[in-house]
Write a protein that holds these residues in place. Sequence first.
Motif, short mmCIF file in Angstrom:
data_model
loop_
_atom_site.label_atom_id
_atom_site.label_comp_id
_atom_site.label_asym_id
_atom_site.label_seq_id
_atom_site.Cartn_x
_atom_site.Cartn_y
_atom_site.Cartn_z
N ARG B 15 0.84 -1.21 0.00
CA ARG B 15 0.00 0.00 0.00
C ARG B 15 0.87 1.26 0.00
O ARG B 15 0.65 2.19 -0.76
CB ARG B 15 -0.90 -0.01 1.24
CG ARG B 15 -2.36 0.17 0.88
CD ARG B 15 -3.32 0.34 2.04
NE ARG B 15 -2.88 -0.06 3.36
CZ ARG B 15 -3.09 -1.27 3.87
NH1 ARG B 15 -3.71 -2.20 3.17
NH2 ARG B 15 -2.69 -1.57 5.09
N GLU B 16 1.90 1.21 0.85
CA GLU B 16 2.82 2.36 0.93
C GLU B 16 3.57 2.55 -0.39
O GLU B 16 3.76 3.66 -0.87
CB GLU B 16 3.81 2.11 2.08
CG GLU B 16 4.62 3.32 2.49
CD GLU B 16 3.79 4.49 3.01
OE1 GLU B 16 4.06 5.63 2.59
OE2 GLU B 16 2.86 4.26 3.81
N LEU B 17 3.95 1.40 -0.99
CA LEU B 17 4.67 1.42 -2.27
C LEU B 17 3.79 2.02 -3.37
O LEU B 17 4.22 2.88 -4.14
CB LEU B 17 5.09 -0.01 -2.64
CG LEU B 17 5.88 -0.22 -3.92
CD1 LEU B 17 7.18 0.57 -3.90
CD2 LEU B 17 6.20 -1.70 -4.12
N ARG B 18 2.54 1.58 -3.38
CA ARG B 18 1.60 2.08 -4.40
C ARG B 18 1.42 3.60 -4.24
O ARG B 18 1.37 4.32 -5.21
CB ARG B 18 0.28 1.34 -4.24
CG ARG B 18 -0.68 1.60 -5.38
CD ARG B 18 -1.83 0.61 -5.42
NE ARG B 18 -1.48 -0.61 -6.14
CZ ARG B 18 -1.52 -1.84 -5.63
NH1 ARG B 18 -1.91 -2.02 -4.39
NH2 ARG B 18 -1.21 -2.88 -6.36
N LYS B 19 1.34 4.02 -2.98
CA LYS B 19 1.14 5.45 -2.71
C LYS B 19 2.35 6.27 -3.17
O LYS B 19 2.22 7.34 -3.75
CB LYS B 19 0.91 5.66 -1.20
CG LYS B 19 0.03 6.87 -0.89
CD LYS B 19 -0.48 6.85 0.52
CE LYS B 19 0.64 7.16 1.52
NZ LYS B 19 0.19 7.02 2.93
N SER B 20 3.55 5.70 -2.90
CA SER B 20 4.75 6.45 -3.28
C SER B 20 5.00 6.42 -4.79
O SER B 20 5.76 7.24 -5.31
CB SER B 20 5.96 5.90 -2.55
OG SER B 20 6.23 4.60 -2.98
N LEU B 21 4.33 5.47 -5.49
CA LEU B 21 4.53 5.39 -6.94
C LEU B 21 3.35 5.96 -7.72
O LEU B 21 3.09 5.54 -8.84
CB LEU B 21 4.79 3.94 -7.35
CG LEU B 21 6.13 3.34 -6.94
CD1 LEU B 21 6.31 1.96 -7.53
CD2 LEU B 21 7.30 4.21 -7.36
N GLU B 22 2.66 6.90 -7.11
CA GLU B 22 1.58 7.54 -7.86
C GLU B 22 2.18 8.33 -9.02
O GLU B 22 3.31 8.82 -8.92
CB GLU B 22 0.79 8.49 -6.95
CG GLU B 22 -0.26 7.76 -6.15
CD GLU B 22 -0.94 8.64 -5.11
OE1 GLU B 22 -0.58 9.84 -5.05
OE2 GLU B 22 -1.78 8.14 -4.37
N ARG B 23 1.43 8.43 -10.10
CA ARG B 23 1.95 9.15 -11.26
C ARG B 23 2.23 10.61 -10.92
O ARG B 23 1.48 11.23 -10.17
CB ARG B 23 0.93 9.12 -12.40
CG ARG B 23 0.86 7.79 -13.09
CD ARG B 23 -0.13 7.89 -14.23
NE ARG B 23 -0.37 6.58 -14.82
CZ ARG B 23 -1.29 6.35 -15.72
NH1 ARG B 23 -2.06 7.34 -16.14
NH2 ARG B 23 -1.45 5.14 -16.23
N GLN B 24 3.31 11.10 -11.49
CA GLN B 24 3.65 12.52 -11.28
C GLN B 24 3.32 13.30 -12.53
O GLN B 24 3.48 12.78 -13.64
CB GLN B 24 5.14 12.64 -11.00
CG GLN B 24 5.51 12.15 -9.63
CD GLN B 24 6.89 12.61 -9.22
OE1 GLN B 24 7.48 13.48 -9.86
NE2 GLN B 24 7.41 12.04 -8.17
N PRO B 25 2.88 14.54 -12.38
CA PRO B 25 2.59 15.32 -13.59
C PRO B 25 3.86 15.60 -14.38
O PRO B 25 4.92 15.82 -13.80
CB PRO B 25 1.97 16.61 -13.06
CG PRO B 25 2.40 16.68 -11.64
CD PRO B 25 2.62 15.29 -11.15
N ALA B 26 3.73 15.55 -15.69
CA ALA B 26 4.89 15.85 -16.54
C ALA B 26 5.19 17.33 -16.47
O ALA B 26 4.28 18.14 -16.25
CB ALA B 26 4.57 15.44 -17.96
N PRO B 27 6.46 17.72 -16.65
CA PRO B 27 6.76 19.16 -16.62
C PRO B 27 6.04 19.88 -17.76
O PRO B 27 5.88 19.32 -18.84
CB PRO B 27 8.28 19.21 -16.82
CG PRO B 27 8.73 17.84 -17.11
CD PRO B 27 7.62 16.88 -16.86
N PRO B 28 5.61 21.11 -17.51
CA PRO B 28 4.85 21.84 -18.54
C PRO B 28 5.66 22.04 -19.82
O PRO B 28 5.09 22.18 -20.90
CB PRO B 28 4.55 23.19 -17.89
CG PRO B 28 4.84 23.02 -16.44
CD PRO B 28 5.78 21.89 -16.29
#
Lengths: 178, 122
Positions: B15-28
Amino acid sequence: MTESWQPDFEKLPDFERLFDEHQSMVFSLALRMTGDRGLAEEIAQDVFMELDRHIAKIESAQHAICWLRRVTISRSTDALRRRRVRGIDQWVAIDESHGAREPESGSPLGGRIEALLATLPEAQRAAIILRYQEDLTPEEIAATLGAPLATVKSQLQRGLKLLRAKVESQLKEYIRAV
Amino acid sequence: MQFEDPFENIDEFERELRKSLERQPAPPSLKRKVMEQRWHERAQARSNRTTARQRTRMIWLERIAASLVVASVAGSALAGHYAIERRKGEEAKQQVFTALRITNHAFQVMNRQLQERDKNSQ
């Protein structure tokens, strides 16, 4: 969100729409694989340019997603290999002070897990990223990576075990330091 | 100090791993870079296509010009050949006519001599 994408045959394939929908996925995959924002951005750029050149062969939204995941992982692995050949290993050892790689968002533990993930072997890292970032099943990961299912399951299991051991070891040191 | 396992079971760790691997927004800047590169590649491809079309057209024009030159040379050679043959034919005809005229003249002389001989004998 991506699953609700309905193919509009008049506009299919629409590069800009695919870009808007999947840029975050592609960038995050490249970032987790390489651990370098600049390199991840370059990889994402290459992947989308490749998509633009091959867009006529994309048959559906699902095909586009699978294609983007596969190409991103493959390009990231290639980029890491090129770096190793040039003698630049970006995987700097985790700072003993536990302050080197602060997470950009989320919990400090999350940031530490992300940093430790970067120290795993590439194949295990790719399997774990696809499993926990993209929420793919082992079968889907095997199809994406073009690897046997048994290999993927083994990589997931070994990767998780190794990552968990690393996280626990880091936390022990942290607690001792405190 | 006793270390306590922060992850009571593997599910919590996952669960912690999934939370830390949430998608990050791409740079504008990514979109701008991709769109710019796309525009450049398209412009380059268009330019290459135009150049290739022009090159193909030039090749065809060269081929047509070469064909016309070859055809005109062959035509001239053929016409020259026919003219020589016609001239040779005319010369041969004139020679035959001359020969016929000479023969005719010889016959007339012979005929006249025979007639004179007949008159003398009578």
